[in-house]
Motif scaffolding. Sequence first.
Motif, PDB file in Angstrom:
ATOM      1  N   GLU A   1      47.912   2.413  -2.943  1.00 42.84           N
ATOM      2  CA  GLU A   1      46.447   2.533  -2.988  1.00 42.84           C
ATOM      3  C   GLU A   1      45.898   1.954  -4.289  1.00 42.84           C
ATOM      4  O   GLU A   1      44.893   1.211  -4.286  1.00 42.84           O
ATOM      5  N   LEU A   2      46.527   2.251  -5.398  1.00 43.40           N
ATOM      6  CA  LEU A   2      46.036   1.742  -6.682  1.00 43.40           C
ATOM      7  C   LEU A   2      46.132   0.227  -6.742  1.00 43.40           C
ATOM      8  O   LEU A   2      45.208  -0.451  -7.242  1.00 43.40           O
TER       9      LEU A   2
ATOM     10  N   LEU B   1      35.527  -2.172   3.819  1.00 43.20           N
ATOM     11  CA  LEU B   1      36.281  -2.441   5.046  1.00 43.20           C
ATOM     12  C   LEU B   1      37.684  -2.962   4.738  1.00 43.20           C
ATOM     13  O   LEU B   1      38.669  -2.536   5.362  1.00 43.20           O
ATOM     14  N   VAL B   2      37.793  -3.874   3.773  1.00 44.00           N
ATOM     15  CA  VAL B   2      39.107  -4.426   3.416  1.00 44.00           C
ATOM     16  C   VAL B   2      40.008  -3.324   2.854  1.00 44.00           C
ATOM     17  O   VAL B   2      41.191  -3.219   3.214  1.00 44.00           O
ATOM     18  N   LEU B   3      39.445  -2.512   1.973  1.00 41.04           N
ATOM     19  CA  LEU B   3      40.240  -1.412   1.399  1.00 41.04           C
ATOM     20  C   LEU B   3      40.707  -0.440   2.490  1.00 41.04           C
ATOM     21  O   LEU B   3      41.859  -0.014   2.510  1.00 41.04           O
TER      22      LEU B   3
ATOM     23  N   ALA C   1      44.637  -0.306   3.394  1.00 41.13           N
ATOM     24  CA  ALA C   1      45.316   0.951   3.056  1.00 41.13           C
ATOM     25  C   ALA C   1      45.882   1.615   4.297  1.00 41.13           C
ATOM     26  O   ALA C   1      47.007   2.151   4.279  1.00 41.13           O
ATOM     27  N   THR C   2      45.125   1.584   5.405  1.00 42.39           N
ATOM     28  CA  THR C   2      45.607   2.214   6.635  1.00 42.39           C
ATOM     29  C   THR C   2      46.862   1.523   7.157  1.00 42.39           C
ATOM     30  O   THR C   2      47.842   2.178   7.542  1.00 42.39           O
TER      31      THR C   2
ATOM     32  N   TRP D   1      52.660   1.364   8.154  1.00 40.68           N
ATOM     33  CA  TRP D   1      53.822   0.485   8.297  1.00 40.68           C
ATOM     34  C   TRP D   1      54.767   0.510   7.096  1.00 40.68           C
ATOM     35  O   TRP D   1      55.921   0.090   7.223  1.00 40.68           O
ATOM     36  N   VAL D   2      54.274   0.962   5.952  1.00 35.66           N
ATOM     37  CA  VAL D   2      55.107   0.903   4.740  1.00 35.66           C
ATOM     38  C   VAL D   2      55.341   2.287   4.140  1.00 35.66           C
ATOM     39  O   VAL D   2      56.479   2.694   3.911  1.00 35.66           O
ATOM     40  N   ALA D   3      54.251   3.010   3.873  1.00 31.91           N
ATOM     41  CA  ALA D   3      54.376   4.246   3.085  1.00 31.91           C
ATOM     42  C   ALA D   3      55.174   5.317   3.802  1.00 31.91           C
ATOM     43  O   ALA D   3      56.164   5.829   3.277  1.00 31.91           O
ATOM     44  N   GLU D   4      54.733   5.671   5.017  1.00 35.32           N
ATOM     45  CA  GLU D   4      55.405   6.767   5.708  1.00 35.32           C
ATOM     46  C   GLU D   4      56.873   6.464   6.018  1.00 35.32           C
ATOM     47  O   GLU D   4      57.744   7.300   5.784  1.00 35.32           O
TER      48      GLU D   4
END
Length: 277
Positions: free
Chosen positions: A41-42, A60-62, A66-67, A72-75
Amino acid sequence: MKRPPHNTPAADLSCEVCGRMPEPPKARLTVANVAVMLPIELLVHALVVETRLPYVAKVLVLTLTATVLVIWVAEPSAARILRSWLHAPALRHRRQLAAAPSLWRARTLLADQPGSLQRMTRALARLDANILGLHVHPAPAGVLDEFVLAVPGEVGERELLAALHDGGGSRPHVWPTTSLAMADGQTKALSLAARIAAAPDELPLAVAELLHAQIVPPQDAGSPADDGTRLKIPTAWQGPITFSRPGEPFTPAESARAHRLAELAETLSHRPAGSSS
């Protein structure tokens, strides 16, 4: 979902059928997701804020970036990198269950000479086995010792048989048991004797309850099994009664108690009705 590799302790928790891991605690899962998502996120915010896009476009881009990165990456990264930490409570519980003591009945023939029992207890102590009960029965070739043992959960039948053999025992046998093995057999026998005194015809059911055995129908009785798992009690008014306990031979003490109950029932059955002497 791919089955996790079995090179970590946490991988042992995966389902053998579908390969999925159990659901980790919500608090740990939240902390793991925050730890993985916060740097992403940062970084995304730092890159987007410096652009010359309109304010709405930046939002919108953020939001979209982030979603997508979270899904696809974080979880997946949190589940993979922090797997051992996420499932630490389940792993700890499994280790506690594996180390929990289990109860076994063990029986072996020892030489009737000084030091025999001491050698046996030393062999069992090497397995961290705790002797909860001991019965010694005379036998033609020595003494038959019967133990109730509490052993660590990882100790199985093979280790117990090896320990009994190393302790000088011959013809060893072991069976898993429960806390009922610690029940006072003499007290239970006296209670059943009182039951037979009131109704001698209750003998078969009383003996079956005493020995945790099954009554064998007369047509299936035949000759007693060589492995000691069948016990035949002669009675004058009912004929021989046969009991079976597969996988757990009857001890001489159990046989003696059953025969004494049969003698009591036979004596009472021949007593005149209404007699108190």
